[in-house]
Design a protein around this motif. Structure first.
Motif, PDB file in Angstrom:
ATOM      1  N   LEU A  53      10.687   6.253 -41.741  1.00 19.11           N
ATOM      2  CA  LEU A  53      10.280   6.788 -43.046  1.00 19.11           C
ATOM      3  C   LEU A  53      10.539   5.740 -44.130  1.00 19.11           C
ATOM      4  O   LEU A  53      11.579   5.094 -44.140  1.00 19.11           O
ATOM      5  N   ARG A  54       9.586   5.591 -45.034  1.00 16.23           N
ATOM      6  CA  ARG A  54       9.854   4.856 -46.264  1.00 16.23           C
ATOM      7  C   ARG A  54       9.724   5.853 -47.413  1.00 16.23           C
ATOM      8  O   ARG A  54       8.665   6.457 -47.586  1.00 16.23           O
ATOM      9  N   TYR A  55      10.824   6.020 -48.151  1.00 13.79           N
ATOM     10  CA  TYR A  55      10.838   6.990 -49.246  1.00 13.79           C
ATOM     11  C   TYR A  55      11.018   6.271 -50.571  1.00 13.79           C
ATOM     12  O   TYR A  55      11.827   5.348 -50.690  1.00 13.79           O
ATOM     13  N   ALA A  70       1.565   2.306 -47.245  1.00 19.30           N
ATOM     14  CA  ALA A  70       1.309   2.529 -45.824  1.00 19.30           C
ATOM     15  C   ALA A  70       0.288   1.533 -45.267  1.00 19.30           C
ATOM     16  O   ALA A  70       0.418   1.056 -44.132  1.00 19.30           O
ATOM     17  N   LEU A  71      -0.727   1.187 -46.072  1.00 21.07           N
ATOM     18  CA  LEU A  71      -1.730   0.211 -45.614  1.00 21.07           C
ATOM     19  C   LEU A  71      -1.078  -1.156 -45.385  1.00 21.07           C
ATOM     20  O   LEU A  71      -1.368  -1.833 -44.398  1.00 21.07           O
ATOM     21  N   GLU A  72      -0.179  -1.519 -46.286  1.00 16.16           N
ATOM     22  CA  GLU A  72       0.521  -2.797 -46.125  1.00 16.16           C
ATOM     23  C   GLU A  72       1.429  -2.765 -44.894  1.00 16.16           C
ATOM     24  O   GLU A  72       1.488  -3.717 -44.111  1.00 16.16           O
ATOM     25  N   TRP A  73       2.106  -1.655 -44.728  1.00 15.32           N
ATOM     26  CA  TRP A  73       3.019  -1.477 -43.590  1.00 15.32           C
ATOM     27  C   TRP A  73       2.228  -1.522 -42.273  1.00 15.32           C
ATOM     28  O   TRP A  73       2.659  -2.128 -41.294  1.00 15.32           O
ATOM     29  N   LEU A  74       1.069  -0.914 -42.301  1.00 13.18           N
ATOM     30  CA  LEU A  74       0.196  -0.921 -41.124  1.00 13.18           C
ATOM     31  C   LEU A  74      -0.188  -2.356 -40.762  1.00 13.18           C
ATOM     32  O   LEU A  74      -0.143  -2.761 -39.598  1.00 13.18           O
ATOM     33  N   ARG A  75      -0.525  -3.152 -41.772  1.00 13.30           N
ATOM     34  CA  ARG A  75      -0.904  -4.555 -41.519  1.00 13.30           C
ATOM     35  C   ARG A  75       0.280  -5.368 -41.008  1.00 13.30           C
ATOM     36  O   ARG A  75       0.120  -6.357 -40.307  1.00 13.30           O
ATOM     37  N   GLU A  76       1.504  -4.923 -41.373  1.00 13.05           N
ATOM     38  CA  GLU A  76       2.710  -5.612 -40.878  1.00 13.05           C
ATOM     39  C   GLU A  76       3.091  -5.130 -39.487  1.00 13.05           C
ATOM     40  O   GLU A  76       4.072  -5.597 -38.921  1.00 13.05           O
ATOM     41  N   GLY A  77       2.344  -4.134 -38.959  1.00 18.36           N
ATOM     42  CA  GLY A  77       2.589  -3.693 -37.588  1.00 18.36           C
ATOM     43  C   GLY A  77       3.367  -2.407 -37.440  1.00 18.36           C
ATOM     44  O   GLY A  77       3.930  -2.140 -36.375  1.00 18.36           O
ATOM     45  N   ALA A  78       3.412  -1.589 -38.482  1.00 23.61           N
ATOM     46  CA  ALA A  78       4.147  -0.316 -38.382  1.00 23.61           C
ATOM     47  C   ALA A  78       3.656   0.514 -37.202  1.00 23.61           C
ATOM     48  O   ALA A  78       2.473   0.479 -36.857  1.00 23.61           O
ATOM     49  N   GLU A  79       4.569   1.247 -36.595  1.00 24.56           N
ATOM     50  CA  GLU A  79       4.170   2.069 -35.456  1.00 24.56           C
ATOM     51  C   GLU A  79       3.446   3.338 -35.896  1.00 24.56           C
ATOM     52  O   GLU A  79       3.581   3.768 -37.046  1.00 24.56           O
ATOM     53  N   VAL A 130       6.698   8.575 -48.106  1.00 22.53           N
ATOM     54  CA  VAL A 130       6.760   9.710 -49.026  1.00 22.53           C
ATOM     55  C   VAL A 130       7.217   9.202 -50.388  1.00 22.53           C
ATOM     56  O   VAL A 130       8.066   8.313 -50.461  1.00 22.53           O
ATOM     57  N   ALA A 131       6.651   9.757 -51.444  1.00 23.04           N
ATOM     58  CA  ALA A 131       7.121   9.412 -52.792  1.00 23.04           C
ATOM     59  C   ALA A 131       7.288  10.680 -53.616  1.00 23.04           C
ATOM     60  O   ALA A 131       6.561  11.665 -53.431  1.00 23.04           O
ATOM     61  N   ASP A 132       8.265  10.627 -54.521  1.00 18.09           N
ATOM     62  CA  ASP A 132       8.435  11.745 -55.449  1.00 18.09           C
ATOM     63  C   ASP A 132       7.464  11.608 -56.617  1.00 18.09           C
ATOM     64  O   ASP A 132       7.041  12.591 -57.206  1.00 18.09           O
ATOM     65  N   GLU A 133       7.113  10.364 -56.925  1.00 13.66           N
ATOM     66  CA  GLU A 133       6.193  10.117 -58.043  1.00 13.66           C
ATOM     67  C   GLU A 133       5.336   8.896 -57.742  1.00 13.66           C
ATOM     68  O   GLU A 133       5.846   7.897 -57.212  1.00 13.66           O
ATOM     69  N   GLN A 134       4.051   8.986 -58.085  1.00 16.04           N
ATOM     70  CA  GLN A 134       3.165   7.828 -57.953  1.00 16.04           C
ATOM     71  C   GLN A 134       2.697   7.403 -59.348  1.00 16.04           C
ATOM     72  O   GLN A 134       2.316   8.247 -60.152  1.00 16.04           O
ATOM     73  N   THR A 135       2.700   6.099 -59.581  1.00 21.49           N
ATOM     74  CA  THR A 135       2.188   5.621 -60.873  1.00 21.49           C
ATOM     75  C   THR A 135       0.713   5.248 -60.770  1.00 21.49           C
ATOM     76  O   THR A 135       0.027   5.132 -61.777  1.00 21.49           O
ATOM     77  N   GLN A 136       0.234   5.050 -59.540  1.00 20.66           N
ATOM     78  CA  GLN A 136      -1.173   4.684 -59.317  1.00 20.66           C
ATOM     79  C   GLN A 136      -1.764   5.572 -58.233  1.00 20.66           C
ATOM     80  O   GLN A 136      -2.493   5.076 -57.365  1.00 20.66           O
ATOM     81  N   GLY A 137      -1.414   6.862 -58.239  1.00 22.79           N
ATOM     82  CA  GLY A 137      -1.910   7.785 -57.211  1.00 22.79           C
ATOM     83  C   GLY A 137      -3.431   7.766 -57.184  1.00 22.79           C
ATOM     84  O   GLY A 137      -4.067   7.840 -58.239  1.00 22.79           O
ATOM     85  N   ILE A 169       3.949  17.154 -53.082  1.00 25.09           N
ATOM     86  CA  ILE A 169       4.165  16.310 -51.904  1.00 25.09           C
ATOM     87  C   ILE A 169       3.129  15.201 -51.946  1.00 25.09           C
ATOM     88  O   ILE A 169       1.930  15.467 -52.074  1.00 25.09           O
ATOM     89  N   MET A 170       3.617  13.982 -51.877  1.00 20.24           N
ATOM     90  CA  MET A 170       2.710  12.838 -51.784  1.00 20.24           C
ATOM     91  C   MET A 170       3.148  12.028 -50.583  1.00 20.24           C
ATOM     92  O   MET A 170       4.267  11.496 -50.554  1.00 20.24           O
ATOM     93  N   LEU A 171       2.280  11.998 -49.605  1.00 25.92           N
ATOM     94  CA  LEU A 171       2.687  11.479 -48.312  1.00 25.92           C
ATOM     95  C   LEU A 171       1.541  10.733 -47.652  1.00 25.92           C
ATOM     96  O   LEU A 171       0.374  11.082 -47.841  1.00 25.92           O
ATOM     97  N   SER A 172       1.877   9.689 -46.921  1.00 26.90           N
ATOM     98  CA  SER A 172       0.874   8.964 -46.137  1.00 26.90           C
ATOM     99  C   SER A 172       1.440   8.746 -44.744  1.00 26.90           C
ATOM    100  O   SER A 172       2.598   8.349 -44.596  1.00 26.90           O
ATOM    101  N   VAL A 173       0.624   9.011 -43.750  1.00 26.43           N
ATOM    102  CA  VAL A 173       1.057   8.850 -42.355  1.00 26.43           C
ATOM    103  C   VAL A 173       0.188   7.786 -41.699  1.00 26.43           C
ATOM    104  O   VAL A 173      -1.031   7.761 -41.893  1.00 26.43           O
TER     105      VAL A 173
END
Ligand code: BT5
Length: 251
Positions: free
Chosen positions: A17-19, A30-39, A45-52, A68-72
């Protein structure tokens, strides 16, 4: 506090999880994490987005502590890649129905509605390396207790708590959502998912206007196909297949 990242992190293991208390967009992380090879199954998850982000450069509104703001991160098989909006919509519908709501529907292609108003938006985005699909980020924004009074969405949006008339914790919602997602993900290419999606669509048989990429088209929403496309019967009798666009009910 109705959300505990530490509890969620332990519950999710072995998936990471990245919170963030505040972040630009969970989908971007999540897109960046995916490019870095996230499983697969990794969660942001974020409590607040500034660029949602919504679709087509639109924004997503959610004050801190209210949603709830979440990306899987998912790595669906090729035959399920186009089904990610469908997957997210069915999962969120089931989640809200299990809380006891009766009027839950899907407005094609990506809105979940509660009592006829938008309660959730879904934003799937794919990451590529040349021709190779690295994976998909499934972004979900779910209104839990947003007060939409005096916002541009006062007439069109709704939150779970006021609609149900009781409180729910965001932690329990996220855990239930991820559990349902894991269950449905394995069946993303199945007819079961398609039928679960189709029977919740609110506009089949209705007259609709779709803002397709090449302009607005009006007709009767006759059917959807297994890829999630909308089949619109135009006034001249022809059938038009639409794969994306905004839909406005009525003329
Ligand atoms: C969507 O776009 O509905 C997809 C929204 C996805 C948001 C999630 S949050 C986690 C992840 N990270 C992100 O950066 N995004 C995803 P669309 O169909 O384009 O709808 C956007 C439109 O919905 C806006 O232009 C507003 O009119 C309206 N809107 C904005 N915030 C809303 C809200 N909280 N509830 C209902 N409607 C809203």
């Amino acid at each position: 506090m109705d959300f505990s990242p530490d509890f969620l992190r332990t519950w999710l293991l072995p998936r990471p999880l990245r919170y963030f208390e505040q972040v630009g967009s969970t989908n971007d992380v999540a897109l960046e994490w995916l490019r870095e090879g996230a499983e697969s199954g990794a969660v942001v998850v974020a409590d607040e987005q500034t660029q949602g982000r919504g679709r087509l450069g639109r924004g997503w509104y959610a004050p801190p502590g209210t949603a709830i703001m979440l990306s899987v991160i998912l790595r669906p098989p090729a035959d399920a890649v186009g089904r990610m909006t469908m997957l997210g919509a069915v999962v969120v519908c089931e989640l809200i129905e299990r809380l006891g709501a009766s009027d839950v529907s899907i407005k094609w292609p990506n809105d979940v509605r509660l009592n006829g108003r938008k309660v959730c938006g879904i934003l799937p985005e794919a990451a590529w390396s040349g021709d190779e699909l690295l994976g998909v980020v499934l972004g979900i924004g779910l209104n839990v207790r947003i007060d939409f009074t005096d916002t541009p969405f006062a007439e069109t949006a709704i939150s779970i708590e006021p609609a149900l008339g009781r409180s729910v914790t965001r932690l329990s919602l996220v855990m239930a959502l991820l559990t349902l997602l894991q269950r449905w993900e394995r069946h993303a290419a199945s007819d079961n998912l398609f039928q679960a999606w189709k029977r919740r669509l609110s506009m089949l048989g209705s007259r609709v206007t779709v803002n397709a990429p090449d302009g607005a088209v009006t007709g009767t929403a006759e059917d959807v196909d297994a890829t999630g496309a909308l089949l619109l019967r135009l006034d001249d009798g022809t059938l038009r297949r639409l794969i994306a666009g905004d839909i406005a009910l009525g003329e």
